[in-house]
Design an enzyme around this catalytic site. Structure first.
Site, PDB file in Angstrom:
ATOM      1  N   SER A 112      44.909  33.602  35.745  1.00 16.26           N
ATOM      2  CA  SER A 112      45.729  34.426  36.326  1.00 16.26           C
ATOM      3  C   SER A 112      46.657  35.569  36.220  1.00 16.26           C
ATOM      4  CB  SER A 112      46.477  32.934  37.367  1.00 16.26           C
ATOM      5  OG  SER A 112      47.196  33.158  37.942  1.00 16.26           O
ATOM      6  N   TYR A 153      50.886  25.476  37.238  1.00 20.70           N
ATOM      7  CA  TYR A 153      49.751  25.894  37.761  1.00 20.70           C
ATOM      8  C   TYR A 153      49.552  27.248  36.784  1.00 20.70           C
ATOM      9  CZ  TYR A 153      46.088  29.633  39.220  1.00 20.70           C
ATOM     10  OH  TYR A 153      44.826  30.594  39.339  1.00 20.70           O
TER      11      TYR A 153
END
Length: 323
Positions: free
Chosen positions: A127, A151
């Site tokens: 990501s 995350y």
């Protein structure tokens, strides 16, 4: 090739599976159909995939190591595209354990299954959030030592685990740092969906960071095309056969510009409610895709107005909104 695609009922997973099947590959799609957002949307995506002759769905959880190993042993995959993850920066503030199970335990299980049953290439989704508040545009050489959310921390940990398996066992891995992907069948927790839904319902739009945030909004077809081009190009040579690649649009688009485009496409005027930057969020993202272009050549990218037009058309159709 026979390919395992984890997260097949997800937004990116569905589009990737369709493209793989249309390219003539056999695809086994794995997903646990969790309820982070409505399962009905995931089932509707799977209905699209079940029309493809080369697709087969298996319901399962990557956190279940024995079941995952049994699947690898039975199927003998040529390659793996690992997209399954607990998504969402903001949700990680309130449910970190879900990220531990999927993004850490699940990632370790996928790597171990690929070690015990070797594959030609493992592509896995990382990501852009690993960059934190680094200076944009982000290059793969930038520091990722200050993740702004749990995350992001789990995605950085996944990259480190993949590198270790590449170094120790020669497992060819490509980690794909994905930048804010949008398009038809997208996720309900992301800005294009949230803003479109609010505009069509006549509700206020909640805009964080007082409208100052910028994102590298990347259209789904462009990302999938890049992934399919990378798939046959497994890293090799001395050292760990591991690479990291940014996949994005190469533009930092102000969120207010996104809203303006959606106002035009929906014919509605936005009533905005401005709030502070939310914990875990970053100010701006923008991909430096030089390494990707060196590997697969230059890409033809979809303009934001075109991609949003496709998304709004799909959104109206899916929800039964008249034009």
């Amino acid at each position: 090739m026979k390919i395992l695609l984890t997260g097949a009922a997800g937004f990116i997973g569905m589009h990737t599976a369709l493209a793989l099947c249309q390219a003539g590959h056999q695809v086994v799609g794995l997903d646990n159909l969790n309820d982070y957002y409505p399962v009905s949307l995931k089932q509707a995506r799977l209905a699209q995939l079940h029309t493809q002759a080369g697709f087969r769905f298996v319901r399962g959880d990557i956190a279940d190591a024995p079941a995952l190993l049994a699947l690898f042993r039975h199927e003998a995959f040529d390659a793996v595209i690992h997209l399954a993850a607990q998504a969402g920066v903001r949700h990680s503030l309130v449910a970190p354990q879900a990220y531990v199970q999927s993004n850490l335990v699940g990632m370790a299980n996928v790597l171990e299954a690929c070690r015990q049953h070797p594959v030609r290439h493992l592509l896995y989704a990382s990501s852009s959030s690993v960059y934190g508040n680094a200076q944009a545009p982000f290059s793969e050489q930038a520091s990722t030592d200050q993740p702004q959310s749990f995350y992001a921390a789990t995605k950085k940990a996944g990259e480190a685990m993949a590198y270790s398996y590449a170094q120790l066992y020669g497992l060819p891995c490509s980690g794909l740092r994905l930048f804010t992907i949008y398009g038809p069948w997208g996720r309900p927790d992301m800005a294009p969906w949230l803003f479109t839904e609010a505009l069509l319902a006549g509700r206020d739009l909640t805009v964080y960071n007082h409208g100052q945030s910028q994102r590298d909004f990347s259209y789904i077809d462009d990302i999938v095309n890049a992934m399919l081009a990378i798939l046959p190009l497994a890293p090799s040579g001395p050292g760990a056969p591991h690479r990291l690649l940014n996949l994005g649009q190469q533009q930092a688009i102000p969120v207010l510009q996104l809203i303006q485009q959606l106002e035009t496409l929906t014919g509605r005027t936005a009533h905005k409610r401005y709030l502070d930057l939310q914990a875990g969020d970053v100010h701006a993202t923008c991909a430096d895709t030089s390494a990707l272009q060196a590997l697969i050549g230059p890409q033809s990218l979809t303009p934001l107005s075109t991609g949003l037009g496709h998304f709004v058309d799909w959104f109206r159709q899916y929800h039964g909104h008249p034009h």
